[in-house]
Design an enzyme around this catalytic site. Structure first.
Site, mmCIF file in Angstrom:
data_model
loop_
_atom_site.group_PDB
_atom_site.id
_atom_site.type_symbol
_atom_site.label_atom_id
_atom_site.label_comp_id
_atom_site.label_asym_id
_atom_site.label_seq_id
_atom_site.Cartn_x
_atom_site.Cartn_y
_atom_site.Cartn_z
ATOM 1 C CG ASN A 110 -0.438 0.693 2.417
ATOM 2 O OD1 ASN A 110 -0.512 1.922 2.517
ATOM 3 N ND2 ASN A 110 0.131 -0.063 3.355
ATOM 4 N N GLY A 113 -0.926 6.705 1.920
ATOM 5 C CA GLY A 113 -0.496 8.057 2.297
ATOM 6 C C GLY A 113 -1.439 8.753 3.262
ATOM 7 C CG PHE A 114 -0.826 9.078 7.089
ATOM 8 C CD1 PHE A 114 -0.744 7.727 7.374
ATOM 9 C CD2 PHE A 114 0.095 9.929 7.683
ATOM 10 C CE1 PHE A 114 0.250 7.227 8.210
ATOM 11 C CE2 PHE A 114 1.097 9.443 8.507
ATOM 12 C CZ PHE A 114 1.166 8.090 8.769
ATOM 13 C CG ASN A 139 -1.443 4.861 14.269
ATOM 14 O OD1 ASN A 139 -1.093 5.855 13.663
ATOM 15 N ND2 ASN A 139 -0.740 3.732 14.266
ATOM 16 C CB SER A 173 3.417 5.759 7.397
ATOM 17 O OG SER A 173 3.040 5.723 6.038
ATOM 18 C CG ASN A 175 3.010 4.571 1.832
ATOM 19 O OD1 ASN A 175 3.832 4.225 1.001
ATOM 20 N ND2 ASN A 175 2.263 3.691 2.504
ATOM 21 C CB THR A 176 3.931 10.547 5.238
ATOM 22 O OG1 THR A 176 2.564 10.138 5.166
ATOM 23 C CG2 THR A 176 3.999 12.040 5.522
ATOM 24 C CE LYS A 215 2.260 0.152 12.789
ATOM 25 N NZ LYS A 215 0.892 -0.100 12.364
ATOM 26 C CG ASN A 244 3.944 1.196 9.587
ATOM 27 O OD1 ASN A 244 3.252 0.744 8.681
ATOM 28 N ND2 ASN A 244 3.671 2.318 10.205
ATOM 29 N N GLY A 266 2.101 -8.462 5.379
ATOM 30 C CA GLY A 266 1.660 -9.853 5.191
ATOM 31 C C GLY A 266 2.786 -10.844 5.393
ATOM 32 N N GLY A 295 2.845 -9.960 9.459
ATOM 33 C CA GLY A 295 2.784 -11.296 8.885
ATOM 34 C C GLY A 295 2.218 -12.382 9.771
ATOM 35 C CE1 TYR A 316 -5.930 -4.193 6.166
ATOM 36 C CE2 TYR A 316 -5.021 -2.237 7.189
ATOM 37 C CZ TYR A 316 -5.829 -2.825 6.253
ATOM 38 O OH TYR A 316 -6.564 -2.033 5.402
HETATM 39 C C1 LIG Z 1 -3.812 -1.250 3.543
HETATM 40 C C2 LIG Z 1 -2.984 -0.962 4.759
HETATM 41 C C3 LIG Z 1 -3.095 0.276 5.363
HETATM 42 C C4 LIG Z 1 -2.328 0.555 6.501
HETATM 43 N N1 LIG Z 1 -2.472 1.773 7.105
HETATM 44 C C5 LIG Z 1 -1.775 2.031 8.257
HETATM 45 C C6 LIG Z 1 -1.946 3.254 8.963
HETATM 46 O O1 LIG Z 1 -2.750 4.119 8.576
HETATM 47 N N2 LIG Z 1 -1.218 3.450 10.073
HETATM 48 C C7 LIG Z 1 -0.344 2.533 10.565
HETATM 49 O O2 LIG Z 1 0.286 2.756 11.598
HETATM 50 N N3 LIG Z 1 -0.181 1.347 9.930
HETATM 51 C C8 LIG Z 1 -0.864 1.075 8.809
HETATM 52 N N4 LIG Z 1 -0.708 -0.128 8.178
HETATM 53 C C9 LIG Z 1 0.264 -1.118 8.712
HETATM 54 C C10 LIG Z 1 -0.423 -2.130 9.627
HETATM 55 O O3 LIG Z 1 -0.987 -1.508 10.732
HETATM 56 C C11 LIG Z 1 0.595 -3.198 10.098
HETATM 57 O O4 LIG Z 1 1.539 -2.569 10.921
HETATM 58 C C12 LIG Z 1 1.305 -3.894 8.956
HETATM 59 O O5 LIG Z 1 0.422 -4.112 7.876
HETATM 60 C C13 LIG Z 1 1.915 -5.254 9.377
HETATM 61 O O6 LIG Z 1 0.935 -6.163 9.778
HETATM 62 P P1 LIG Z 1 0.308 -7.282 8.806
HETATM 63 O O7 LIG Z 1 1.441 -7.972 8.127
HETATM 64 O O8 LIG Z 1 -0.486 -8.174 9.724
HETATM 65 O O9 LIG Z 1 -0.563 -6.566 7.851
HETATM 66 C C14 LIG Z 1 -1.456 -0.424 7.034
HETATM 67 C C15 LIG Z 1 -1.367 -1.683 6.407
HETATM 68 C C16 LIG Z 1 -2.121 -1.957 5.282
HETATM 69 C C17 LIG Z 1 -2.016 -3.305 4.663
#
Ligand SMILES: Cc1cc2nc3c(=O)[nH]c(=O)nc-3n(C[C@H](O)[C@H](O)[C@H](O)COP(=O)(O)O)c2cc1C
Length: 376
Positions: A110, A113-114, A139, A173, A175-176, A215, A244, A266, A295, A316
């Protein structure tokens, strides 16, 4: 009864990822996604951060950015839900397409970008939740076009403080632009000291202590990890979320979207994020709460994160590929794994793999896991 997600999955997968996500949230808000029957497993109950978590398995930030579906999400069996990231002002995020399914890798990239509706709308939504339904963290982040970085975080903290069960400061993040620089050097020290001072003022104003977590990214070198651990402990941060999404691209990725820019989450993130978690457990000596994310798909994954030092977990991407039934599967599997190893509560297993390793040099943890919550 067939799992609701397996019924909907083919339809959801035919939609572009963002549309599928919007539809899932829409269904959750309207209670069209049936809640699961809550089952409390005593071995999984956790007291941490001064809070009671009925289960250590939480929903990671980014799924419910505007806090519209907290009750419904807690109704899916999560022990807690982290909402956001919310920025002071609303912003649209990056241009589309910005979300990609890497199906054969069980991963997501992804670069959203917030994208969010801003603090004012967020708080209205957040306060509509049933406060007895469970723990909801918030958050916070900074606006893309803001040059007042520290001020954005302080505004976020001050606005959400009266309502949040805990606050996570997102400095990771990818993306910022420039956000991850806050994890380093003077920028980190300045941000932490401003946050801790603002939190102290909030404690006096609202007469309650809200835990503050940081985070971090899984893309940190040893020096950066040491500096973050040191600064977090020195400042009095209550915990770290590790972590993250990653900017790295493991060579094992097969999907045609593997070359897209953005944060990868993932399955391919599991090994790296667990290693970083273990490093932070060693560096913080079990003194602050670590939240393991990255993951987690199976009970085995969840147990490895706990043994690497996580007291709480978040996921997630597994929800995208397995649906909410993954939460119940993780809980049941985790309870079995704990029992097999003779643990009566999850707290006993926290950091078990790190504590049994011979300590070499100053970073080793060879003492008992201890946090202030054990005195509760
Ligand atoms: C589509 C998407 C959007 C996300 N948006 C945010 C976010 O707004 N803020 C944040 O701290 N992490 C964000 N994350 C990161 C997740 O909170 C998590 O830290 C990361 O995906 C690792 O966990 P996972 O492998 O179980 O997905 C996002 C992840 C995904 C996939």
């Amino acid at each position: 009864m067939a799992d609701w997600f397996s019924v909907l999955r083919p339809a959801l997968y035919r939609l572009p990822p963002e549309a599928a996500h919007r539809l899932a949230l829409w269904a959750l808000v309207r209670c069209l996604w049936p809640p699961v029957k809550a089952t409390l497993i005593p071995a999984l109950e956790v007291r941490a951060l001064g809070l009671y978590f009925p289960s250590p398995i939480g929903l990671a930030a980014g799924f419910d950015k505007n806090a519209i579906a907290i009750n419904a999400l807690l109704g899916q069996g999560f022990g807690f839900v982290e909402t956001g990231t919310v920025t002071p002002r609303p912003q649209p995020g990056n241009s589309r397409p910005r979300l990609f399914r890497l199906g054969c890798d069980e991963a997501i990239i992804n670069r959203l970008g917030f994208n969010n509706d801003g603090l004012e709308v967020f708080i209205k939504n957040f306060n509509r939740r049933d406060k007895n339904s469970g723990i909801a963290g918030i958050n916070i982040g900074k606006n893309k076009n803001s040059s007042a970085t520290v001020a954005d975080y302080i505004t976020g903290l001050q606005v959400v403080y009266p309502y949040a069960d805990y606050v996570t400061v997102n400095i990771s993040s990818p993306n910022t632009a420039g956000l991850r620089d806050l994890q380093r050097g003077e920028a980190l020290t300045q941000l932490l000291s401003a946050l801790i001072q603002a939190r102290a003022e909030c404690v006096l104003t609202y007469n309650r202590h809200v835990p503050l977590l940081l985070k971090v990214a899984p893309d940190l070198n040893d020096e950066e990890k040491e500096a973050i651990a040191h600064s977090a402990l020195a400042a009095g941060i209550d915990g770290l979320v590790i972590g993250n999404t990653t900017l790295s691209r493991p060579p094992s990725l097969k999907s045609r979207h593997a070359g897209e820019s953005g944060g990868l989450s993932g399955r391919p993130l599991f090994a790296r994020s667990t290693e970083v978690l273990q490093d932070f457990y060693r560096l913080t000596g079990g003194k602050i709460v670590l939240v393991g994310a990255g993951g987690i798909f199976s009970a085995d994954d969840a147990y490895k994160k706990i043994r690497a030092g996580a007291t709480l977990l978040q996921l997630y991407t597994a929800i995208i590929y397995r649906g909410f039934s993954v939460v119940r599967n993780l809980q049941e599997g985790l309870a079995t794994l704990l029992e097999k190893d003779g643990f009566t509560n999850i707290r006993q297993a926290v950091g078990a793999d790190v504590r049994t390793q011979p300590s070499c040099g100053s970073g080793g943890v060879n003492h008992r896991h201890h946090t202030s919550d054990e005195q509760d």
